[in-house]
Design a protein around this motif. Structure first.
Motif: not given
Lengths: 386, 131, 348
Positions: A20-21, A23-24, A27-28, A68, A112
């Motif tokens: 997972k990045s 941004r991911d 967003v999650e 995003y 991250k």
């Protein structure tokens, strides 16, 4: 000023999220908070992130995350106060709602941290200390807290075993948290049998390197009532700072910024420290939890570690500290930590904490304490069931 | 590290220059533009003593990348007779024998020696007083 | 009167024994020890270089000189291991001791003679009246190629001298220099370790040059070896200075106080200058000291020093060289030494 409430919380499984990045993961967690609140549109976004720039080379975090999240064109701000960035995002979100500038605000945090080497992460985190007069000489964050621990343990004659009780308690609680990075119990002897990081601190005294995000949805109490959702009122917010360099403090182990932020938050809420039913504190290192509980006034100076060793901070203790597992077991994605604490306190006050870690007796008043650097920033919030 | 960063701090790092508030006498290292005790903005330059006492210390075993060749190394905070405190590495010592209260002497050493192409940075480190 | 108004030394605390190096290269330690008359050498840690050694030695010299650093008109550092290929060592030293910007700086390089070169130029500037005081330093963190004979001796250390006219500790009464083009030891650009010409470094290089300088200065001063209380020669190992001393008619007693190589190794530009500091430490007013440096390439600078009454008050204003040599030392193994000296290959 309008009264502000949390109407939605969102978190995700924290850890080394290789697939997972940056941004991911934001967003999650953010989508989870929108779902929890039952809203699909926000007026404004405040994101706490310590250093997207050093960890993944990504700044301009507010805009990319709003985009995003499917909320492009809204106002979005990135706030930073080292590891207290999440707590600061909440505080800024509260101001926006309280002032009337926005009705629904998402206060979130994200980091991250694993897209770099171990010493690269150490380098990035050290940016929260005094670059020219601390980091220049080779100090690291474990090193700064180790120096605090060394001076504290020498003064108050604290034993290694007493200090080890803090991570043991953290892992006991975290083992019941499905979102925790390291959800397993440890034994007291495991701590000092482990790898030394910065004497006297071992690996199990230190919070880990974590990818993670958390978010919460803020609105007015008035609006929350209309939404017919369970809401938690934010009754107090306090923030304070101190010298960034540890050497310049009058005391090497008294967290003055936490003391002031705590007093101001309690004053705003009209509460005393003994009114607090549960607290999430910034245990980036075992010693930090003890020093914070002293600075907030739960225990007398010099009694923080001993109180923890005596079980006073356990889930069924005098004051349950870090029911989530804390930074130690749940993980410490630095910018997300402050919001992760809010998620836990909201769950505890709603009576929704999973896995058997729900504090007995329906806690009504909770507190979060989020800290940056070696204590140069502290943000404290009081959350209450209305 | 870009040279201007090293160059700018030379008075503090090379000569241990601190400043004393001309009104209340509070000492600052590094020097500041405003006294946080009395708000005065005029200072006098002083040089720090060559010795201090160890207030706290640790041994760094997982350093940042630019110190990876030097680990494990000790780092601590010393207190000078004038009350000022300063952080620095402790070298030429037995890591197991460091003690709070130990007398330390300041010595001029290389700091951040990892690369072979940049400008070298120098500052003072602490050496347990042995003579 | 022109001479030394302050002197000081610096020696790293770490040492490596000849046996430890010999073990790694399969060499016979006893024969090396006997051949070189040397049992161990100093080793610099990675945070020690010619500049840090120079600053420490200079600060010790300032403690003995009791002068305002602002009165130092020139800072000269002689070394074959300046940390930079391009950028002076002297400016860092001048900045650290606080004599900038009103001063002149230059780095000298002449194999092991760079330190005495700085001393020679310093004396000249003071004598001419160009400078009130000159700080002259000889120091090195020299490297011998792994396994080479030089690896047993190449050591680290520095000595600093403040030259002036007032309150002199040791007056310089005569100087003489002896220079020829004798390529016995060299390092080309971009090479990490120096090369030497084996036995050619002995008779036609070291011995011829040192003896030539001795003959020249004795003649100039109208003195004989018996007129001196002490003598210091450049000491690439323990044996050469003893041998040249014997050839010239000096006694072991005259050589002893400045003969440090057996336990210190060869500190290159620092060698005879550090020997001078340890000799001054034990000298009496009126003592006469002969110092002869040697630098490959090749040349020797010779000085006659006459100790004054001020030695009595000055010598214990800073740490004595024998303390640095004998106390607080710690031995390292070859692995640690190789790490400290960047002899272990790593990816950049």
């Amino acid at each position: 000023m309008r009264d502000v409430a949390v109407v939605g919380i969102g978190i995700m499984k924290w850890g080394e999220l290789w697939e997972k990045s940056f941004r991911d993961i934001f967003v999650e967690a953010a989508l989870n908070s929108l779902d929890d609140a039952g809203v699909d549109k926000i007026d404004s976004l405040v994101v706490g992130c310590m250093t997207g720039g050093l960890f993944v080379g990504q700044e301009h975090v507010g805009a990319i995350m709003a985009d995003y999240l499917g909320q492009k064109n809204i106002p979005a701000a990135h706030v930073e106060s080292a590891c207290a960035s999440g707590g600061l995002a909440l505080r800024q979100g509260i101001f926006e709602v309280a002032s009337g500038m926005s009705d629904i605000v998402m206060a979130a945090g994200v980091e991250k941290m694993t897209d770099t080497s171990g010493d690269g992460a150490t380098y990035a985190l050290a940016a929260a200390a005094d670059q020219e007069y601390e980091v220049f000489h080779g100090v690291t964050f474990p090193g700064l807290y180790a120096m605090m621990a060394c001076a504290y343990m020498n003064k108050y004659k604290v034993t290694r075993k007493q200090l080890s009780s803090i991570p043991v308690k953290a892992h006991h609680n975290g083992a019941m948290n499905p979102y925790a990075q390291y959800p397993f119990p440890i034994k007291i002897e495991d701590v000092a049998n482990g790898v030394k990081v910065a004497d006297p601190l071992y690996l199990l005294d230190c919070s880990p390197i974590t990818d993670g995000a958390a978010a919460c949805i803020l609105t007015t109490v008035e609006n929350a009532k209309k939404m017919k959702k369970p809401y938690i009122k934010i009754t107090g917010s306090g923030m304070a700072t101190d010298t960034i360099a540890l050497s310049q403090r009058d005391s090497l182990f008294w967290l003055k910024s936490t003391e002031i932020a705590g007093k101001n938050a309690l004053k705003m809420a009209g509460r005393k420290i003994s009114d607090i039913d549960c607290v999430e504190v910034h245990d980036c290192f075992s010693i930090a939890e003890a020093l914070v509980t002293e600075a907030l006034g739960f225990f007398k100076p010099g009694m923080g570690v001993k109180a923890a060793a005596a079980g006073k901070t356990a889930l069924d203790g005098q004051i349950p500290v870090n029911p989530s597992g804390g930074l130690k077991s749940k993980g410490h994605p630095v910018g997300a930590t402050g919001i992760g604490q809010v998620v836990e306190i909201v769950k505890q006050l709603r009576g929704e904490a999973e896995g058997g870690r729900q504090i007995k007796g329906s806690p009504k008043i909770g507190m979060t304490q989020n800290m940056g650097g070696s204590g140069a920033s502290a943000v404290v919030h009081i959350l209450e069931v209305e | 590290m870009f040279p201007s960063r090293i160059w700018r701090e030379m008075p503090q790092r090379y000569r241990l220059e601190a400043s004393t508030c001309k009104k209340c006498g509070k000492i600052f290292y590094p020097p500041r533009l405003i006294c946080d005790k009395c708000g005065y903005r005029k200072f006098e330059k002083i040089n720090l003593p060559e010795e201090g006492k160890l207030k706290t210390f640790t041994v760094i075993r997982t350093p940042a990348s630019q110190f990876s060749d030097e680990a494990p190394y000790a780092i601590g905070i010393i207190r000078f007779s004038n009350g000022l405190q300063m952080m620095g590495q402790i070298v030429d010592c037995d890591l197991e024998k460091l003690k709070i209260g130990q007398a330390m002497r300041l010595e001029f050493r290389r700091v951040q020696t990892h690369d072979t192409h940049g400008v070298l940075s120098y500052a003072h480190k602490f050496v347990p007083k042995w003579y | 009167m022109v001479g030394i108004v302050g002197y000081g030394a610096q020696i790293p605390r770490h040492r490596i024994k000849v046996e430890e190096i010999a073990k790694v290269w399969g060499a016979d330690a006893p024969s090396y020890k006997k051949g070189l008359m040397l049992s161990e050498k100093s080793v610099p840690t990675p945070d020690v270089d010619t500049i840090t050694l120079s600053v420490a030695a200079a600060r010790n010299a300032l403690k003995r000189a009791l002068i305002n650093p602002k009165d130092i008109g020139a800072v000269y550092v002689g070394s074959e291991s300046h940390p930079y290929a391009v950028k002076p060592s002297g400016t860092t030293v001048a900045e650290a001791i606080g004599c900038v910007p009103d001063c002149h700086c230059a780095d000298f390089e002449f194999a092991c003679k760079a330190g005495s070169e700085a001393m020679f130029v310093g004396l000249g500037l003071v004598k001419s009246g160009f400078c009130k005081y000159v700080l002259a330093i000889g120091g090195d963190t020299s490297q011998g190629a792994p396994g080479d004979a030089l690896e047993y001796s190449a050591a680290a250390g520095a000595a600093a001298f403040i030259m002036g006219k007032k309150d002199v500790i040791a007056e310089c009464t005569h100087t003489y220099s002896f220079m020829t083009d004798t390529p016995d030891f060299w390092r080309r650009e971009h090479e990490f370790y120096p090369q030497h010409a084996g036995r050619f470094t002995g008779e036609p290089a070291y011995f011829r040059t040192v003896k030539g300088a001795a003959a020249g200065i004795l003649k100039k001063a109208g003195m004989t070896p018996k007129d001196f209380d002490y003598v210091i020669f450049h000491q690439p190992n323990g044996k050469f200075p003893q041998r040249v001393g014997k050839m010239l008619g000096f006694t072991k007693k005259q050589i002893e106080p400045g003969w440090l190589a057996p336990r210190l190794g060869n500190t290159y530009s620092g060698a005879s200058p550090i020997g001078l500091t340890s000799t001054l430490d034990i000298s009496k007013p009126g003592d006469k000291i002969l110092m002869i440096s040697y630098g490959s390439g090749a040349g020797s600078d010779a000085f006659v020093w006459k100790v004054t009454d001020r030695i009595k008050e000055a010598r214990d204003l800073a740490v004595r060289t024998s303390t640095l040599l004998d106390k607080n030392i710690t031995y390292v193994d070859y692995g640690t030494y190789a790490k400290y000296r960047h002899k272990i290959l790593k990816n950049k």
